[in-house]
Design a protein around this motif. Sequence first.
Motif: not given
Length: 823
Positions: A60, A64, A67, A820
């Motif tokens: 993940d 991320w 992305r 993030e």
Amino acid sequence: MDEKYFPQKVEKKWQQKWQESACFHTEPDADRPKFYQLEMLPYPSGNLHMGHVRNYAVGDALAWYKRLCGYNVLHPIGWDSFGQPAEDAAIKRGENPRLWTERNIQLMTGQLKRLGIGYDWERQIAAHRPDYYKFDQWFFLKMYERGLVYKKMSEVNWCETDQTTLSNEQASGGLCWRCGNPVIKKEIEQWFLKITDYADQLLDDMAEIEDGWPAHVIKRQRDWIGRSYGAYIDFEALGRARDASKSAGESKSAGENVGSSNHGIAGSATKIRVFTTRVDTIFGATALVLSPRHPFVSEVWDSLDSEIREKIEAIRAELAKPQRRDEELQKDGVYLDIKALNPFNQAEIPIWVGNYVMIEYGTGALMSVPAHDERDFEFAKRFGLEIKQVVEPIAGGITLEAGGIVPEIGDYKIPEASSGHNNGSKAGNNGKLPFTGYGKLINSAEWTGLTSEEALRKMAEYAREKGFGEPAVTFRLRDWGISRQRFWGAPIPIINCEKCGAVPVRYEDLPVELPEDAPITGTGESPLAKVPEFINTICPKCQSPARRETDTMDTFVDSSWYYYRYTDPKNSELPFDPEIARYWTPVDQYIGGDDHAVMHLIYARFWTKFMRDIGLVDFNEPFRRLLTQGMVVGETFFDDSGGKRQYFPPDSVIVKRDNKGRILSAETKDGKSLKYAIERMSKSKGNGVDPDEMIEAFGSDATRLFVLFAAPVENELVWHESGIDGAVRFLQRVWKLVYRWHNVFQGFSYEGSLPSNNDNPVVRRLRRKTHQTIQRVTAALESLQFNTPVAALMELCNAIYDSNLEPEKADAEEIFAMYEAVS
RNA sequence: GCGGACGUGGCGGAACUGGUAGACGCGCAGGUCUCAGAAGCCUGUGGCCGCAAGGCCGUGGAAGUUCGAUUCUUCUCGUCCGCACCA
């Protein structure tokens, strides 16, 4: 926004938002670069363990990151939902495997969502559903059409505990991959996939992925496929040395009887073909040794003395037993009282059966050269066979290029100087036998004086010219036996008809559906055989009554192609639409445990090559990059004084540590002292950690952050509860920063960039740190490091605090973005 | 037995292609706050000597290359992993 950080609240809010907006759902987009991030799909056992958490947290984080870099990221999840635990549940608790599986999927879906992994849930797949396994069967038929499927009676690996057959890969090391118990050999009829047809490609195409895969996985696959170059040589069997009637009951040491007579057996033009990587030593061959299962043995069976037969049977029985991992079987064998002719020098040599010759490798027969092979040497010593040296070391030792450069003539290559061949120096210097290195030929007629290297080529060529042999390549890899005597798997789409034999099911009749239920007993018979509605059918060819195949497929079939199904999960005509798959595949980054280094990963590569050959994909390798994450382990406490190990859960143990945190002693509450160790987490050992409890107590972000930070991904991760506090503290500090600043940010717009040489030294320092951090995090993630970027962010966070407020806007924005990226 | 990988504080681990060893975190110690504790915050934390300034030693061990080595070479010791008679 709260002043204090309540992870449970925040995480819930975002998870809900993600769910509503389906923001991780993706569709192909020709204008954007794609990134296919894949983690090995879980078996729905009912609960997530920390190993899953680690695997998916890493995946993940990468998803991320990609992305945020602007990629169109495909990040799917599914269920490897066929398999034995479902049947165990059926046996133990009488549950229906289907319901059991479906319920577990529900439970684990909830866990994954609480963990906050950003999956595209719309692409979810599950192997046990007919719309999926229909294509396991479809592939089987496609392979059948191409001649890659065959049925064979053979000696297979059998696990007594699990009551089923195992493939070679699953029985590696003589132990069952599931339960770890020793495997025995059993004669059984089963379906095989010809993975060996792809052996060369599986080996050679590794060049394409070498840079993206861990070296140890590449190496293990190379070793597993085990290509060796050598030659086939035919030895002619000459017949019985003596009459069977005369020799009955007489015990003899075979070596003495060599060379007396040669009564031919009826039609005895029988040739026995051997494989050797060392034709250069053929003048030193002093026996032919066959596997006890070699066809020649059954051919001459009737003419053998009963004593010899008994011995052969004893050897067979011994070999069928589970083998102890640590001890080598003692060399054993028996002289058949038959001789063979060495085509090179016409020497008559005895034919033996030996327990160290494997039927599956090469031709199941070998020429025994005691002087130049350690095993043959041992065998010869034991049975008094002649030992004849035909190669002598060359001063300076190695004749072949070090590092195994492989010269080539036509299709024939010189074997690499590989394991087992200690080149010259060691065995050579003191003139001791066996000498297994390369050297110069002696006692070899016209070949005498050649180097091994020359002889290997010339002698193999010579054999081809004269018609008694040829250069050859063999593999260690065996065909993939996929039949399983189990219920909870995809039925093999074959119908057995008395008139037509084994007939493939027609494509339009797929899927062959599993019945709702079957008597699952775990006794080793296919449960499907007891379901009349299932077995009884009609032959697609002649329409007469026929019976379905009752075995199901190995679950590794399901996982060999699932990552393509994600690209087009609802397709009912094909496994997937090649056009759609073209955009997404191959997988850019695959992450999983290295326990699949030779199982799943070799099957998946094979499957991809087959799919390429039938036009479904247009590349050779499914996984560009592979990352193997280490296990999550924990402290265990146990008492093994009674012989058997009894584990105690950590919270029932009183542990004394010194002031540096080392364990001094551990004892139970009633004072019995215990031993301790670091072992793989498991329920039975009491050292397992429930991800749900972690999330409840610390939040999923802290849990995941800790897992990323605590150790490099490929290493083992020792779980210490206290470690997670660091992650919690860090997140709290970040939260506090954001809380303090978010109002300031709200009204702020930043246009252009600040001059890099701002005259406020604090600002200058902070901005510098920020950009350094971005660089470090980016570089680390690109090279698949996850612990160091977290450290870098912690440093940045510390630096912000150190700057004593008033950091200006742009910096904080970046901090948030970077945070993030990792969480 | 064969093959591979790895040895850095009390622990997990940093250190890019040879350039200030020990980043970051855990743990530990001291301090602050508190009636007290927890949490938070601050300081210290490789070893030895020293009140201190400072000095010496230090990346399993031995040697070598180099102005300079955790990093490169050779040997050696140790740990972990893989394979198990593959001819």
